[in-house]
Design an enzyme around this catalytic site. Structure first.
Site, PDB file in Angstrom:
ATOM      1  N   ARG A 140       0.712  -1.259  -0.165  1.00  0.00           N
ATOM      2  CA  ARG A 140       0.109  -0.152  -0.014  1.00  0.00           C
ATOM      3  C   ARG A 140       0.754   1.212  -0.039  1.00  0.00           C
ATOM      4  O   ARG A 140       0.737   2.125  -0.687  1.00  0.00           O
ATOM      5  CB  ARG A 140      -0.993  -0.031   1.423  1.00  0.00           C
ATOM      6  CG  ARG A 140      -1.617   1.455   1.497  1.00  0.00           C
ATOM      7  CD  ARG A 140      -2.839   1.259   2.355  1.00  0.00           C
ATOM      8  NE  ARG A 140      -3.767   0.444   1.731  1.00  0.00           N
ATOM      9  CZ  ARG A 140      -4.556  -0.531   2.324  1.00  0.00           C
ATOM     10  NH1 ARG A 140      -4.923  -0.426   3.698  1.00  0.00           N
ATOM     11  NH2 ARG A 140      -5.204  -1.303   1.807  1.00  0.00           N
ATOM     12  N   TYR A 141       1.864   1.139   0.806  1.00  0.00           N
ATOM     13  CA  TYR A 141       2.732   2.410   1.011  1.00  0.00           C
ATOM     14  C   TYR A 141       3.969   2.331   0.242  1.00  0.00           C
ATOM     15  O   TYR A 141       4.390   1.094  -0.157  1.00  0.00           O
ATOM     16  CB  TYR A 141       3.002   2.428   2.509  1.00  0.00           C
ATOM     17  CG  TYR A 141       1.896   2.872   3.422  1.00  0.00           C
ATOM     18  CD1 TYR A 141       1.319   4.270   3.402  1.00  0.00           C
ATOM     19  CD2 TYR A 141       1.430   1.875   4.281  1.00  0.00           C
ATOM     20  CE1 TYR A 141       0.443   4.142   4.245  1.00  0.00           C
ATOM     21  CE2 TYR A 141       0.390   1.909   5.091  1.00  0.00           C
ATOM     22  CZ  TYR A 141      -0.093   3.274   5.135  1.00  0.00           C
ATOM     23  OH  TYR A 141      -1.232   3.647   5.963  1.00  0.00           O
ATOM     24  N   ARG A 144       6.837   0.012   2.168  1.00  0.00           N
ATOM     25  CA  ARG A 144       6.619  -1.154   2.783  1.00  0.00           C
ATOM     26  C   ARG A 144       5.828  -2.122   2.358  1.00  0.00           C
ATOM     27  O   ARG A 144       4.643  -1.579   1.856  1.00  0.00           O
ATOM     28  CB  ARG A 144       6.476  -0.622   4.264  1.00  0.00           C
ATOM     29  CG  ARG A 144       5.444   0.465   4.555  1.00  0.00           C
ATOM     30  CD  ARG A 144       6.372   1.656   5.434  1.00  0.00           C
ATOM     31  NE  ARG A 144       5.370   2.564   5.923  1.00  0.00           N
ATOM     32  CZ  ARG A 144       4.935   3.768   5.141  1.00  0.00           C
ATOM     33  NH1 ARG A 144       5.587   4.038   4.263  1.00  0.00           N
ATOM     34  NH2 ARG A 144       4.080   4.526   5.896  1.00  0.00           N
ATOM     35  N   CYS A 153      -4.112 -16.999  15.698  1.00  0.00           N
ATOM     36  CA  CYS A 153      -3.663 -16.140  16.667  1.00  0.00           C
ATOM     37  C   CYS A 153      -3.894 -17.060  17.976  1.00  0.00           C
ATOM     38  O   CYS A 153      -4.620 -18.063  18.138  1.00  0.00           O
ATOM     39  CB  CYS A 153      -4.585 -15.096  16.935  1.00  0.00           C
ATOM     40  SG  CYS A 153      -4.458 -14.045  15.479  1.00  0.00           S
ATOM     41  N   CYS A 157      -9.239 -11.407  18.895  1.00  0.00           N
ATOM     42  CA  CYS A 157      -9.905 -10.302  19.615  1.00  0.00           C
ATOM     43  C   CYS A 157     -10.984 -10.277  18.927  1.00  0.00           C
ATOM     44  O   CYS A 157     -11.129 -10.242  17.695  1.00  0.00           O
ATOM     45  CB  CYS A 157      -8.648  -9.101  19.198  1.00  0.00           C
ATOM     46  SG  CYS A 157      -6.993  -9.563  19.553  1.00  0.00           S
ATOM     47  N   CYS A 160     -11.190  -7.744  15.769  1.00  0.00           N
ATOM     48  CA  CYS A 160     -10.105  -7.885  14.650  1.00  0.00           C
ATOM     49  C   CYS A 160     -10.408  -7.370  13.506  1.00  0.00           C
ATOM     50  O   CYS A 160     -11.491  -7.519  12.810  1.00  0.00           O
ATOM     51  CB  CYS A 160      -9.530  -9.039  14.781  1.00  0.00           C
ATOM     52  SG  CYS A 160      -8.241  -9.489  13.453  1.00  0.00           S
ATOM     53  N   ARG A 162      -8.670  -8.087  11.035  1.00  0.00           N
ATOM     54  CA  ARG A 162      -8.327  -8.976   9.880  1.00  0.00           C
ATOM     55  C   ARG A 162      -9.152 -10.238  10.142  1.00  0.00           C
ATOM     56  O   ARG A 162      -8.704 -11.329   9.956  1.00  0.00           O
ATOM     57  CB  ARG A 162      -7.076  -9.075   9.977  1.00  0.00           C
ATOM     58  CG  ARG A 162      -6.476  -8.422   8.514  1.00  0.00           C
ATOM     59  CD  ARG A 162      -4.787  -8.700   8.379  1.00  0.00           C
ATOM     60  NE  ARG A 162      -4.482  -7.459   8.382  1.00  0.00           N
ATOM     61  CZ  ARG A 162      -3.278  -7.065   9.123  1.00  0.00           C
ATOM     62  NH1 ARG A 162      -2.546  -7.898   9.675  1.00  0.00           N
ATOM     63  NH2 ARG A 162      -2.968  -5.725   8.773  1.00  0.00           N
ATOM     64  N   ASP A 323     -11.661  -0.059  13.362  1.00  0.00           N
ATOM     65  CA  ASP A 323     -12.158  -0.065  12.155  1.00  0.00           C
ATOM     66  C   ASP A 323     -13.580  -0.559  11.935  1.00  0.00           C
ATOM     67  O   ASP A 323     -14.140  -1.487  12.844  1.00  0.00           O
ATOM     68  CB  ASP A 323     -11.126  -0.882  11.413  1.00  0.00           C
ATOM     69  CG  ASP A 323      -9.878  -0.410  10.974  1.00  0.00           C
ATOM     70  OD1 ASP A 323      -9.712   0.639  10.888  1.00  0.00           O
ATOM     71  OD2 ASP A 323      -8.927  -1.315  11.167  1.00  0.00           O
ATOM     72  N   ASP A 360      -7.489   4.647  10.052  1.00  0.00           N
ATOM     73  CA  ASP A 360      -7.167   3.829   8.831  1.00  0.00           C
ATOM     74  C   ASP A 360      -8.397   3.975   7.894  1.00  0.00           C
ATOM     75  O   ASP A 360      -9.443   3.691   8.046  1.00  0.00           O
ATOM     76  CB  ASP A 360      -6.948   2.387   9.223  1.00  0.00           C
ATOM     77  CG  ASP A 360      -5.647   1.919   8.438  1.00  0.00           C
ATOM     78  OD1 ASP A 360      -5.516   2.208   7.262  1.00  0.00           O
ATOM     79  OD2 ASP A 360      -4.950   0.839   8.769  1.00  0.00           O
ATOM     80  N   LYS A 367      -3.147   5.126   6.822  1.00  0.00           N
ATOM     81  CA  LYS A 367      -3.462   5.752   8.110  1.00  0.00           C
ATOM     82  C   LYS A 367      -3.260   7.150   8.032  1.00  0.00           C
ATOM     83  O   LYS A 367      -2.565   7.701   7.485  1.00  0.00           O
ATOM     84  CB  LYS A 367      -2.242   4.940   9.025  1.00  0.00           C
ATOM     85  CG  LYS A 367      -2.434   3.531   9.417  1.00  0.00           C
ATOM     86  CD  LYS A 367      -1.211   2.992  10.024  1.00  0.00           C
ATOM     87  CE  LYS A 367      -0.986   1.515  10.250  1.00  0.00           C
ATOM     88  NZ  LYS A 367      -0.846   1.151   9.033  1.00  0.00           N
TER      89      LYS A 367
HETATM   90  C1  LIG Z   1       0.068  -0.107   8.928  1.00  0.00           C
HETATM   91  C2  LIG Z   1       0.685  -0.757   7.755  1.00  0.00           C
HETATM   92  C3  LIG Z   1       1.862  -0.351   7.535  1.00  0.00           C
HETATM   93  C4  LIG Z   1       2.896   0.241   8.215  1.00  0.00           C
HETATM   94  O1  LIG Z   1       2.528   1.614   8.338  1.00  0.00           O
HETATM   95  P1  LIG Z   1       3.572   2.509   9.425  1.00  0.00           P
HETATM   96  O2  LIG Z   1       2.714   3.751   9.142  1.00  0.00           O
HETATM   97  O3  LIG Z   1       4.791   2.520   8.649  1.00  0.00           O
HETATM   98  O4  LIG Z   1       3.448   1.791  10.528  1.00  0.00           O
HETATM   99  C5  LIG Z   1       2.231  -0.952   6.091  1.00  0.00           C
HETATM  100  N1  LIG Z   1       1.267  -1.603   5.390  1.00  0.00           N
HETATM  101  C6  LIG Z   1      -0.042  -1.715   5.646  1.00  0.00           C
HETATM  102  C7  LIG Z   1      -0.969  -2.233   4.654  1.00  0.00           C
HETATM  103  C8  LIG Z   1      -0.300  -1.095   6.803  1.00  0.00           C
HETATM  104  O5  LIG Z   1      -1.929  -1.365   7.088  1.00  0.00           O
HETATM  105  S1  SF4 Z   2      -6.149  -8.147  16.333  1.00  0.00           S
HETATM  106 FE1  SF4 Z   2      -6.564  -9.979  15.039  1.00  0.00          FE
HETATM  107  S2  SF4 Z   2      -4.665 -10.528  13.982  1.00  0.00           S
HETATM  108 FE2  SF4 Z   2      -4.174  -9.353  15.885  1.00  0.00          FE
HETATM  109  S3  SF4 Z   2      -3.790 -10.620  17.783  1.00  0.00           S
HETATM  110 FE3  SF4 Z   2      -6.112  -9.982  17.627  1.00  0.00          FE
HETATM  111  S4  SF4 Z   2      -7.169 -11.623  16.242  1.00  0.00           S
HETATM  112 FE4  SF4 Z   2      -5.013 -11.790  15.903  1.00  0.00          FE
END
Ligand SMILES: *Cc1c(COP(=O)(O)O)cnc(C)c1O
Ligand code: SF4
Length: 472
Positions: A140-141, A144, A153, A157, A160, A162, A323, A360, A367
């Protein structure tokens, strides 16, 4: 071993961050739900035992906590929608008598998960899958990439973001073509300097598969940073009692740990122990918290959490707004709540303990930092800033001749016009602490901008009628 009470002293007796249930709790209370009181310490401290004995069904939950019949029925119906796992260690942080306990809210299913209060909740709110050039990798960025290495996990959570990823079963096989493709993508993209090894939780991976990721990334020259995103220090610290795992992480050399504490009660002596081991291994630890209704959506709790993190040398990095993920609507607060918390941090507490509050954004916008406003007004010559105390300050950023026309005016406009340099709230403690003195040109520290005019302690300054008093 001796009795558990003596063996498990609290780092800071009476302080809730040390693992007690509150100030009125005797410090010697063992942090174990009564059902596990007689488990030998050697088993309790073994992550395999913790994993094998994790609570994974509503049937088990009902023997450990009180639920209303309606609640039980509702969470029973939800059981297939999302995974459930709570290691006995984490479960024992719950006060069983408190239905709104913050640890319980994070880990135990709630009937509210069946609701979708805004109709806006999504399975992939951040559109991570749309920014995914190869399965499991989000790019995305610019510099990174984020890798989803496992759906597992140690604790799931309830909020979560995800869930769609953790819902997949499996993840215990060896290195797959998908894993190779993710590494191949990073290798082929020299612009990627920072790789977030995430999931799920990568510290639930079989060690061989984790080694594959870490060693492959270590060998890629253009990768400077490997961030291992894990909640294991919080939910299953016993996993990191294993030196083989800590050594593996340390040997990858580029590793930063990205962890996830949400509540001061999670900052236990067990968590402190594993953070110390990670730090000794040369791995900085950053924390993100999610702002969660009923868990940490108040200033006092958040301050205590951040203070607890600093005590164990974990650097608060982000507070994420929750989120809009399916089933987590009841955890979401207003953005104002987050801003209110940030207002109570900056200036009031150590800067190294202040995370950035971020939303986000939808559409994969990433972010976006959110801050209270400190820039109050501006002109060609100056800006008016406010500090955490509510002081309004004229600040001349550039050295250039002024163009002030001398129009006599009040308030913030007066600051812009150069009539005054500061407006001070009448109850400012810091000003009241000052002794009357005269500041000379340019050498008086905080009064220098006034160029030799007397700085008076506040009680001697009478208000201008607008709730502020002016000096000068
Ligand atoms: C949060 C995130 C990152 C890292 O973001 P930083 O601001 O550098 O901590 C990289 N990729 C994705 C998809 C993210 O959600
Ligand atoms: S937030 Fe989601 S991915 Fe992270 S530890 Fe909790 S359940 Fe696992």
């Amino acid at each position: 071993m001796s009795e558990p009470d003596a063996r498990r002293p609290l780092a800071n007796p009476g302080h809730p961050a040390a693992g007690g249930f509150g100030d009125d709790e005797p410090p010697s209370r063992p942090r174990r739900h009564p059902v596990w009181e007689h488990v030998p310490d050697a088993q309790w401290d073994d992550w395999r035992w913790q994993t094998q004995n994790s609570i994974r069904s509503v049937r088990q939950l009902r023997t450990l906590l009180r639920f209303s019949p309606e609640e039980l029925e509702a969470i029973g119906r939800l059981e297939g929608d999302y995974k459930l796992a709570i290691p006995p260690y984490y479960f024992s942080l719950i006060d069983p008598d408190d239905p709104a306990d913050p640890i319980r809210l994070q880990s135990v299913p709630s009937p509210l998960e069946a609701e979708n209060p805004s109709g806006y909740e999504l399975d992939d709110p951040l559109e991570e899958d749309k920014d995914s050039p190869v399965p499991g990798l989000t790019h995305r960025y610019p510099d990174r990439a984020l890798l989803i290495t496992t759906p597992n996990c140690s604790m799931y959570c309830r909020y979560c973001t995800r869930k769609r990823a953790t819902l997949t079963r499996g993840g215990w096989e060896g290195v797959s073509a998908d894993d190779e493709r993710m590494i191949g993508y990073v290798r082929a993209h020299p612009e990627i300097r920072d790789v977030i090894v995430s999931g799920g939780d990568p510290l639930t991976l079989p060690i061989g598969k984790l080694r594959f990721y870490l060693e492959s990334l270590k060998e890629i020259d253009h990768v400077d940073v490997i961030r291992v995103g894990t909640r294991v220090p919080v939910t299953l610290p016993q996993r990191l009692y294993d030196n083989e795992l800590v050594d593996l992480l340390a040997s990858a050399e580029k590793v930063y740990i990205q962890t996830h504490f949400n509540h001061p009660r999670e900052v236990t002596p067990e968590a402190a122990r594993v953070c110390k081991a990670l730090l000794r291994g040369g791995m900085p630890i950053n924390n993100h918290s999610v702002l969660l209704r009923g868990v940490n959506d108040d200033l006092a709790t958040m301050r205590e959490l951040l203070r607890g993190l600093l005590r164990i040398k974990v650097r608060p990095y982000y507070i994420f707004h929750c989120d809009p993920v399916t089933g987590a609507g009841h955890f979401r607060t207003s953005v104002w709540k987050g801003l209110e918390i940030m207002e109570g941090l900056r200036g009031h507490t150590s800067g190294i303990g202040i995370p950035t509050y971020v939303v986000d954004s939808p559409h994969g916008g990433g972010k976006i930092p959110m801050m209270p406003n400190y820039l109050v007004s501006m002109s060609d010559d100056a800006v008016v800033l406010r500090n955490y105390e509510g002081l309004l300050i004229r600040y001349q950023a550039e050295d250039k001749p002024g163009t002030i026309d001398g129009t006599a005016t009040r308030g913030v406009s007066g600051l812009l016009q150069g009539d005054k340099t500061v407006l001070v709230p009448h109850d400012n403690e810091r000003m009241a602490r000052r002794k009357p003195r005269v500041v000379r040109d340019g050498c008086g520290g905080d009064g220098a901008a006034d160029g030799g005019r007397p700085i008076l302690p506040l009680p001697m300054l009478n208000g201008t009628g607008n709730g502020h008093a002016a000096n000068g």
